[in-house]
Design an enzyme around this catalytic site. Structure first.
Site, short mmCIF file in Angstrom:
data_model
loop_
_atom_site.label_atom_id
_atom_site.label_comp_id
_atom_site.label_asym_id
_atom_site.label_seq_id
_atom_site.Cartn_x
_atom_site.Cartn_y
_atom_site.Cartn_z
N SER A 77 0.82 -1.21 0.00
CA SER A 77 0.00 0.00 0.00
C SER A 77 0.86 1.26 0.00
CB SER A 77 -0.88 0.04 1.26
OG SER A 77 -1.74 -1.05 1.29
N SER A 117 3.86 -3.65 7.80
CA SER A 117 3.87 -4.23 9.14
C SER A 117 5.25 -4.77 9.48
CB SER A 117 2.82 -5.34 9.18
OG SER A 117 2.66 -5.81 10.47
N GLU A 148 -2.53 -14.28 1.56
CA GLU A 148 -2.84 -13.48 2.73
C GLU A 148 -4.26 -13.76 3.22
OE1 GLU A 148 -3.22 -9.16 2.27
OE2 GLU A 148 -2.37 -8.97 4.27
N SER A 151 -10.17 -4.90 1.64
CA SER A 151 -11.23 -4.50 2.56
C SER A 151 -12.46 -5.38 2.37
CB SER A 151 -11.60 -3.04 2.32
OG SER A 151 -12.22 -2.93 1.05
#
Lengths: 402, 378
Positions: free
Chosen positions: A134, A166, A249, A380
């Site tokens: 992202s 992350s 993922e 999302s």
């Protein structure tokens, strides 16, 4: 694999765990970085080494890359047996995005050289990976990313900013999606490169979230270098690589963290404690009772669906579009659990810190806040619904043009 | 679909092709329009008997094939897709379950072979009021002359006009609301003093209201133990709930397929309506709800087959979750089809009507949420 062979494998797994897992670590669900006691840290490191030697950090990978060449049912047996004795496997945590996402994608798209270079470090938990996907202006519309990689002969030079990387501040390697052709259509000019984080051109900055400290970072590339040999997949074909990566993922996000491990841990027991019961043993708040029953049904239906999809694939769950259903249902279960727990706890459920609250009460608040991310990351809730409507149901594309 | 055995897959294929070719929803429409009182087509029922579906639960010694509840569910799902009406579910699943669970050898021998050959049609008579509430059973059974005399009413009795024998929950002691004091009786449909009248439900299927006016039954018509029938009744209702959920899943799945097809073909504003994200997402939500409901439905049937000890929990889960899905799906079937969905000429209305009736049968979603919570101890 026959039932008998699987039973034998279960017995040998149990025996190996009895010999090798230090009982002092039982039910210590901690990552390395949170262990401060030096003796315990030492025990955990010894335990990691034993698991790595067995190839159990990534048990289904080939042995030559640090795995144990086991089948999915065998890998599940290991997880089940470890769960029974409260043993945790630190390797997937230590490898960051390595075991669940980068590794499986390298196995599929990597050259022999790349597999040998990158996979053993992931499987042993010695090399931590983050993912630069992202960007501030490329979230759900990931393909509009603008971080540039310019061909400089033996290497690419990267400039741009990633967000939500992350663990970037503690990772050794990064898999990054970069634009290598700005003249092509947006999905056709993207490549996937791998680069070391310990270099001058890479800076990271942790992001503080609504729940407090977080593993997420901003990552800045200022003339950072990625070797040509570390291009994963073909040049300008990074979109195929990342689609696969994101499927892995979703697959890793299908278990609902709201689903109780057993009935005694369930939300209904917490509710009885805080809310009380009527003369017939029903929760005293009828409205809350109905909503908790609905939530527990959602959790059970989710668990049964995971089991059904696994059984239908005859023990070899392939990464499929069905993962989108599971991600969304897992999300709903987890988020609703936090909301209901907060409601159950009432005044005790809204604390931020301090002695007035129990650790369970405070943990739920942090989980409630951090859990808002579940329906945003990894595609999302809405992106998952796009995937279901297009890939499973065959409805026309409704979003991206070009 | 669960990982089916070869036998189950074969039966599913047989059911699918038979239902599609021999009993499509247009047959149901013709039956409705004909006004036939039994609310099913006799030849349809005969074909089911012929194919052996009445014996799916019945042990081989009584002439059945003993294939179990998941297998029955596979057939019911296909029937649900085309809204096929027949006494199959009421007799060969619900009634047969009662005889299998509570009956003695003599009763099994007397009834089961005839259920299989279609000459007996069983039906469970439990509800007495507007709400499904088995413990509220008030129909009185008074011991007299070595037998019992039954006085009271039963309502919403499935296939009640076609049944030849009723399994009647009656009160032999205590008062309405007590779980103890309930006894199950086998009562012949032509017993003196038993009057039945058909109830015209919105879904054009067969239901009856029964009046028991001093109906005398012999002592050997007791199914199970006197005063202790509630546990058996609950066990039968678990199986009925799981079975009807399988049929409802089929009805919902067909409604989903019809809707999806429409989304792909209906054009407005120069494009197919399925290309609008609002509708794409709605379809995705419905699909997700359907898949989750399917897992619950299949799990309950498998749990019955494996004699699991948490049947109340998983059967209520199934009835409630499938009911929730079918409720939303049947409304969206109409909504997404727009005006055409409102016409009697189009089939959508049949699915909506059937949905509500089956949601009500054996307890609606609210009933089963409560029962599930009780099973989980809160």
């Amino acid at each position: 694999m026959t039932e008998t062979e699987l039973t034998q494998f279960r017995e040998s797994t149990r025996a190996w765990l009895a010999d090798n897992f230090p009982a002092s670590l039982a039910n210590k669900m901690l990552g390395y970085e949170r262990i401060s006691d030096p003796e315990m840290a030492q025990q955990l490191e010894a335990w990691r080494q034993k698991l790595a030697e067995q190839g159990w950090g990534a048990p289904t990978w080939p042995k030559e890359y640090g795995g144990a060449a086991l089948s999915q049912p065998e890998a599940r047996v290991i997880s089940q047996e470890m769960a029974k004795i409260g043993a945790m496997n630190p390797i997937p945590l230590l490898a960051g995005m390595g075991v669940t996402m980068v590794g499986p994608t390298v196995l599929e798209y990597g050259t022999e050289e790349q597999k040998q270079k990158h996979l053993p470090g992931i499987a042993s938990g010695e090399v931590r990976w983050c993912l630069g996907l992202s960007e501030p202006n490329a979230g759900s519309d990931l393909a509009s990313l603008s971080t540039k990689a310019v061909d400089e002969g033996d290497y690419f030079v990267l400039n741009g900013q990633k967000i939500w990387t992350s663990g970037a501040d503690i990772s050794q390697w990064c898999g990054a999606l970069v634009r290598t052709d700005s003249t092509a259509k947006k999905r056709d000019g993207i490549s996937f490169v791998m680069l070391p984080m310990d270099q001058e051109g890479v800076q990271t900055k942790p992001i503080r979230l609504i729940a407090g400290a977080s593993p997420f970072c901003e990552t800045f590339f200022n003339d950072a270098r990625a070797e040509k040999a570390d291009l994963l997949g073909d040049l300008n074909d990074g979109w195929s690589v990342v689609k696969r990566l994101l499927q892995h993922e979703r697959q890793s996000q299908t278990s609902a963290r709201g689903a109780p491990a057993n009935k005694a841990d369930g939300l209904q027991e917490v509710a009885k404690k805080y809310v009380g019961t009527d003369g017939e043993g029903r929760l005293a708040d009828a409205d809350l009772r109905t909503r908790i029953a609905n939530h527990l049904m959602d959790a059970q239906a989710h668990g049964l669906t995971v089991a059904r999809i696994t059984a239908e694939a005859r023990g070899n769950p392939k990464v499929s579009a069905a993962a989108s259903i599971l991600k969304n249902s897992a999300t709903k279960v987890a988020q609703t659990k936090s909301e209901l727990t907060m409601e159950v706890m009432g005044n005790q459920g809204i604390g931020w810190e301090g002695d007035h609250f129990t650790s369970d009460e405070l943990n739920n608040v942090r989980e409630w806040l951090s859990g808002k991310a579940i329906s945003i990351y990894g595609g999302s809730y809405e992106v998952q619904n796009n995937i279901i409507s297009k890939n499973i149901l065959g409805l026309p594309e409704t979003t991206q043009k070009g | 679909m669960a990982a089916l055995t070869e036998e189950q897959s074969m039966l599913r294929d047989q059911a699918k092709s038979w239902v599609t070719e021999q009993s499509p929803v247009v047959k149901f429409r013709a039956m409705r329009d004909s006004g036939v009182e039994l609310k099913y087509t006799p030849t349809t029922w005969e074909a089911m008997v012929e194919m052996g579906w009445t014996g799916i639960l019945v042990p081989e010694e009584f002439g059945g094939s003993d294939l179990g509840y998941l297998t029955f569910g596979v057939v019911l799902e296909e029937l649900g897709r085309q809204l096929t009406a027949s006494p199959l579910f009421a007799s060969a699943l619900v009634g047969t379950s009662a005889v299998l669970l509570a009956g003695n050898d003599q009763q099994k021998q007397a009834l089961l072979p005839k259920v299989v050959d279609g000459s007996e049609i069983l039906s469970l008579a439990v509800d007495e009021t507007a709400r499904h509430a088995p413990a509220q059973t008030a129909l009185q059974a008074t011991a007299a002359d070595g037998g019992f005399t039954l006085q009271g009413e039963k309502t919403f009795v499935m296939e009640g006009m076609a049944a030849t024998t009723f399994i009647v929950a009656a009160r032999t002691s205590g008062t309405a609301g007590d779980e103890s004091g309930i006894t199950l009786f086998l009562v012949a449909a032509d017993a003196a003093g038993l009057d039945r009248s058909s109830i015209h439900t919105v879904d054009s299927r067969g239901y009856a209201h029964l009046n028991f006016n001093n109906v005398v039954v012999a002592a050997d018509s007791v199914l199970g133990q006197v005063d202790a029938g509630y546990a058996d009744l609950q066990a039968v209702l678990d199986r009925a709930s799981a079975g009807v959920a399988a049929e409802m899943l089929g009805t919902g799945a067909q409604a989903f397929d019809m809707t999806l097809e429409y989304l792909k073909t209906r054009e407005q504003f120069g494009r197919v309506i399925g290309s609008f994200q609002a509708l794409g997402h709605r379809a995705a939500e419905l699909y997700t709800a359907m898949e989750l409901a399917r897992s619950c439905a299949e799990h309950a049937l498998e749990a019955i087959d494996s004699n699991a000890d948490n049947l109340a929990e998983v059967c209520s889960l199934s009835k409630c979750r499938v009911g929730d899905f079918l409720h939303v799906m049947s409304n969206q079937l109409i909504q997404i089809h727009g005006g055409i969905g409102m016409t009697d000429e189009f089939d959508a209305g049949f699915y909506l009507k059937r949905a509500r009736v089956l949601e009500t049968a054996f307890g609606n979603q609210a009933y089963h949420r409560d029962r599930y919570a009780k099973a989980l101890g809160f």
